[in-house]
Design an enzyme around this catalytic site. Structure first.
Site, mmCIF file in Angstrom:
data_model
loop_
_atom_site.group_PDB
_atom_site.id
_atom_site.type_symbol
_atom_site.label_atom_id
_atom_site.label_comp_id
_atom_site.label_asym_id
_atom_site.label_seq_id
_atom_site.Cartn_x
_atom_site.Cartn_y
_atom_site.Cartn_z
ATOM 1 N N GLU A 172 0.824 -1.225 0.000
ATOM 2 C CA GLU A 172 0.000 0.000 0.000
ATOM 3 C C GLU A 172 0.855 1.271 0.000
ATOM 4 O OE1 GLU A 172 -3.024 -0.253 3.089
ATOM 5 O OE2 GLU A 172 -4.157 -1.700 1.907
ATOM 6 N N GLU A 291 -5.552 -8.193 -1.021
ATOM 7 C CA GLU A 291 -6.251 -7.967 0.265
ATOM 8 C C GLU A 291 -7.708 -7.673 -0.046
ATOM 9 O OE1 GLU A 291 -4.691 -5.399 3.359
ATOM 10 O OE2 GLU A 291 -2.639 -5.867 2.730
HETATM 11 O O1 AHR Z 1 -5.230 -6.206 6.658
HETATM 12 C C1 AHR Z 1 -5.130 -5.124 7.524
HETATM 13 C C2 AHR Z 1 -4.410 -3.944 6.872
HETATM 14 O O2 AHR Z 1 -5.195 -3.422 5.838
HETATM 15 C C3 AHR Z 1 -3.098 -4.244 6.199
HETATM 16 O O3 AHR Z 1 -2.038 -4.235 7.077
HETATM 17 C C4 AHR Z 1 -2.974 -3.129 5.199
HETATM 18 O O4 AHR Z 1 -2.244 -3.513 4.064
HETATM 19 C C5 AHR Z 1 -4.403 -2.747 4.893
HETATM 20 O O5 AHR Z 1 -4.607 -1.385 5.011
#
Ligand code: AHR
Length: 501
Positions: A172, A291
């Site tokens: 990110e 994610e």
């Molecule tokens: O999954 C939780 C968090 O969400 C992770 O660390 C990050 O990559 C995202 O913002």
């Protein structure tokens, strides 16, 4: 509501990459410590790994797992997690305002992943660190021996290299919250140089560059264009993230976010095509949606707690308890990934244990499966093969997230080896059953060999340590094959897995 569905053997989206059903686990909260690893727990093995959690993980048949972060990775020193455990430093985890004991590092995690039957997908720190530390980590992890870092690994008792092929270049990096946040051009250049070095080490490595943290980011989708213009030829995937919720308690809008995600994927696919054309590049870059999950039930509360606490070790964090509505949402989202599997090759549910996870593990207590465990499991078990382009003709609705959303959401996968078609069917209608009529063209016969259903639960009900099996799939009913077509009634707010041979 009437729904006509046409399944044609020759109308194919393409072969699904098995890694569409991957997962993510981070050093945060009780995901690692108190999740997969709890020495002293009655279910712990000799190395402290919980056997009850492992069994639930194994039952998901997860192809790959992204590790060790997440936001955590952006200030992580991989060297802290190697060598004798009693000499490993305790560090501050700046992302989650906690203490990291480093009792689990790359070699212990690799042991666990091997027991779980999962391939590792490792992330390197491109936030607080850079190319040099990343390439050293790669050498430690993947080089057989005879160099300083590979021999260091061997001296730590891990003789064989881990052979990790998937490498995430940071996490990110578009997010201002990220430690070492960069502009798209700064990051794109660093990612390019890192990917080049990694491929110099081993050209078969797959490099995953960071795309947007979500489609609401002010830099989206310009971020992807700028980053890819710096590194297109040297990367294989661009990662996308998105978390979902229904704080406004608008179920139809929540379910409309499935279509919104389709637009997100389509937009980034367009950016990829644009950069490819502009650069006259030959290689393809796919999407790695590494994610995704529901995250809203206790998000605000956690945000407040984290600000006020005093650097705890493995605190309970992001321990969302999912309900039936979330299970239906996850089922639909997985359907969207199947429909978009021509562009999305890898996707990771975030995360796996305790932290926004399908599996929960109580301290000194039982492990249990959340409602969302089941649609994820069914997609992983039965969603492998060729994604079918299925036509659905049924009533639609408009909502904030999207217009023309079909009440009946259907994805289909053809397993050529088994000769089985699996249909994943979600009826999003709040009150009406769907009278379905599914025709099959090009298949010699159709017999319903399996019907699993999740239906009839209150939307707000979920599982818990005391009622671990309150919301579970059961054998389905109400549909049958008649004259080669699948006909019957699918209740309002229900999800079905239908396997036809
Ligand atoms: O999954 C939780 C968090 O969400 C992770 O660390 C990050 O990559 C995202 O913002």
């Amino acid at each position: 509501m009437k729904a006509r569905v046409s399944v044609h053997r020759d109308f194919r989206i393409g072969r699904i990459d098995d890694r569409l059903y991957s997962a993510f686990i981070e050093h945060m909260g009780r995901a690692i410590y108190g999740g997969i690893y709890e020495p002293g727990h009655p279910q712990a093995d000799a190395n402290g790994f919980r056997k009850d959690v492992l069994k639930f993980v194994q039952d998901l048949k997860i192809p790959a797992i992204r590790y060790p972060g997440g936001n955590f990775v952006s200030a992580y020193r991989w060297e802290d997690g190697i060598g004798p455990r009693d000499q490993r430093p305790i560090r501050l985890d700046l992302a989650w305002r906690s203490k990291e004991t480093n009792q689990i590092g790359i070699n212990e995690f690799a042991d666990w992943a091997q027991m779980a039957g999962i391939e590792m997908m490792l992330a390197v720190n491109l936030g607080s660190r850079g190319l040099d530390d990343a390439r050293n980590f790669l050498e430690y992890v993947n080089f057989p021996g005879g160099t300083a870092l590979s021999d260091l690994r061997r001296s730590h008792g891990t003789e064989k290299p881990h052979g990790v092929k998937m490498w995430c270049l940071g996490n990110e990096m578009d997010g201002p919250w990220q430690i070492g946040h960069k502009t798209a051009v700064e990051y794109g250049r660093l990612a390019n140089e890192t990917a080049k070095a990694f491929k110099g080490f081993d050209p078969t490595i797959e490099a995953i560059v960071c795309g947007s943290s979500n489609d609401g980011m002010p830099t989206y989708p310009e971020w992807e264009r700028e980053v890819l213009e710096e590194c297109y030829e040297n990367v294989d995937h661009i990662s996308l993230h998105k978390y979902f919720g229904n704080s406004s308690r608008d179920t139809l809008n929540y379910f409309g976010k499935i279509e919104e995600t389709g637009r997100y994927i389509q937009t980034i696919a367009g950016v990829i095509d644009y950069v490819k054309a502009k650069k006259r590049a030959k290689n393809d870059v796919s999407i790695c949606f590494d994610e995704w999950n529901v995250w809203y039930h206790i998000r605000e509360e956690d945000g407040k707690r984290i600000k006020s606490w005093d650097w705890p070790e493995a605190p309970a964090l992001l321990e969302e308890t999912y309900n039936f509505e979330d299970a239906l949402f996850v089922a639909g989202l997985l359907n969207e990934f199947i429909r978009r599997s021509d562009r999305v090759r890898i996707a990771c549910i975030a995360q796996l244990v305790n932290v926004i996870a399908p599996i929960r593990a109580e301290k000194n207590g039982p492990a249990w499966r959340q409602t969302i465990y089941y649609p994820y499991q069914f997609a992983s078990l039965y969603g492998r093969g060729v994604a079918l382009n299925i036509a659905v003709d049924c009533p639609t609705y408009d909502c904030n997230a999207a217009d023309d959303v079909k009440y009946l959401d259907v994805a289909g996968v053809y397993d050529e080896a088994e000769g089985v078609v699996t249909l994943f069917v979600l009826n999003r209608h709040l009150t009406e059953a769907a009278e379905i009529d599914v025709s099959f063209t090009g298949y010699s016969s159709a017999t319903l060999s399996l019907h699993l259903a999740m239906a009839g639960y209150d939307l707000r009900v979920g599982n818990g340590p005391d009622q671990p099996d309150r919301v579970v799939p059961v054998p389905g009913s109400g549909v049958a094959v008649e004259d080669g077509a699948l006909k019957g009634s699918v209740p309002a707010l229900s999800y079905h897995v239908l396997r036809l041979k």
